[in-house]
Design a protein around this motif. Structure first.
Motif, short mmCIF file in Angstrom:
data_model
loop_
_atom_site.label_atom_id
_atom_site.label_comp_id
_atom_site.label_asym_id
_atom_site.label_seq_id
_atom_site.Cartn_x
_atom_site.Cartn_y
_atom_site.Cartn_z
N THR A 131 -7.70 16.86 3.28
CA THR A 131 -6.63 16.24 2.50
C THR A 131 -5.30 16.77 3.01
O THR A 131 -5.24 17.86 3.61
CB THR A 131 -6.80 16.52 1.01
N VAL A 132 -4.25 16.02 2.79
CA VAL A 132 -2.91 16.42 3.20
C VAL A 132 -2.07 16.61 1.96
O VAL A 132 -1.96 15.71 1.13
CB VAL A 132 -2.26 15.36 4.11
N ASP A 133 -1.48 17.82 1.81
CA ASP A 133 -0.66 18.04 0.62
C ASP A 133 0.75 17.49 0.83
O ASP A 133 1.09 16.98 1.90
CB ASP A 133 -0.65 19.53 0.23
N SER A 134 1.56 17.59 -0.21
CA SER A 134 2.88 16.97 -0.17
C SER A 134 3.80 17.59 0.86
O SER A 134 4.80 16.99 1.27
CB SER A 134 3.53 17.03 -1.57
N ASP A 135 3.48 18.81 1.31
CA ASP A 135 4.28 19.48 2.34
C ASP A 135 3.77 19.20 3.75
O ASP A 135 4.29 19.76 4.72
CB ASP A 135 4.28 20.99 2.10
N GLY A 136 2.75 18.37 3.87
CA GLY A 136 2.24 18.02 5.18
C GLY A 136 1.21 19.00 5.72
O GLY A 136 0.87 18.95 6.91
N ASN A 137 0.67 19.87 4.87
CA ASN A 137 -0.37 20.79 5.30
C ASN A 137 -1.73 20.13 5.13
O ASN A 137 -2.03 19.58 4.06
CB ASN A 137 -0.32 22.08 4.48
N ILE A 138 -2.57 20.21 6.14
CA ILE A 138 -3.91 19.62 6.05
C ILE A 138 -4.90 20.70 5.66
O ILE A 138 -4.91 21.80 6.22
CB ILE A 138 -4.30 18.93 7.37
#
Length: 246
Positions: A124-131
């Motif tokens: 999944t990708v969080d809102s900060d762009g971390n996978i």
């Protein structure tokens, strides 16, 4: 039952040949392909020539779909480069690919998830762009309704597996030809596997249990890195060089 699964070749014919040679060296003669075969600033035409002769079970990736469904003038640079290299036979081959399929009555094949060819299954990708690894509750939800004991997916280019509560196994073999990329959906993010090697997985069913062996294969990655740079794609050149986008 023993076979190999490949995915996300992205026009990297040198990586594909190296993986096929490695598979043959393991005495394996059955292979499945989880899609995204051609998109990239590399050699889609040579990649198709290999896949056409292989004639292996293949499912459609999201970029395979873009190549046959989207107008040429709307394609991104990787798809547009591949589109310009492919002939009518290649487009007919792409149009015939199914969204998903079952292999040998026991293995479910899809590119991304059983519902969508453009959504990560095990990440999944969080809102900060971390996978990050996907929470198991969501993996379980995405796998609902799939009865096969082994579920193979791709799309994220990250070699990973997850065992569901009922014993089913979800496996992503990683990418044959693209170890790093950036994307803007669902939010801007980068995927970087941190090495340039070509990846695939060996699946072996022994005593009614699946045994999974992730593989990394050396090949002349710098030749493909240089090609990407010559074709005006420095981010691809960086990813092919060392698995990071710099």
């Amino acid at each position: 039952m023993r076979f190999a699964a490949i995915a996300d070749i992205h026009g990297n014919d040198l990586a594909l040949r190296a993986v096929l040679d490695h598979i043959a060296g393991q005495g394996i003669d059955r292979i499945v392909n989880l899609g995204d075969c051609f998109s990239g600033p590399l050699r889609a035409d040579r990649t198709f020539a290999i896949l056409k002769d292989l004639d292996i079970p293949t499912v459609r990736g999201n970029h395979d779909r873009y190549l046959v469904e989207n107008p040429v003038d709307t394609l991104g640079p990787s798809d547009a480069h591949a589109h310009g290299q492919l002939d009518a036979a290649a487009f007919a081959w792409l149009r015939a690919l199914p969204f998903d399929r079952v292999f040998l009555d026991e293995v479910y094949l899809c590119h991304a998830t059983p519902q969508d060819d453009d959504v990560y299954f095990l990440e999944t990708v969080d809102s900060d762009g971390n996978i990050r690894p996907q929470v198991m509750e969501e993996v379980e939800r995405l796998a609902r309704g799939i009865g096969e004991s082994l579920i193979l997916c791709a799309h994220s280019h990250i070699a990973r597996s997850a065992r569901l509560s009922d014993g089913r196994l979800v496996v992503n073999p990683g990418s044959v030809g693209c170890p790093a990329y950036d994307d803007d959906m669902p939010v801007p993010h980068k995927v970087e596997v941190g090495h340039p090697r070509a990846c695939y997985v060996i699946c072996d069913k022994i005593d009614n249990h699946w045994h999974i062996a992730f593989q990394q294969v050396e090949y002349d990655n710098m030749a493909m890195s240089d090609l990407a740079r010559d074709n005006g794609r420095p981010e691809w050149a960086s990813g092919l060089k060392d698995g990071f986008i710099r």
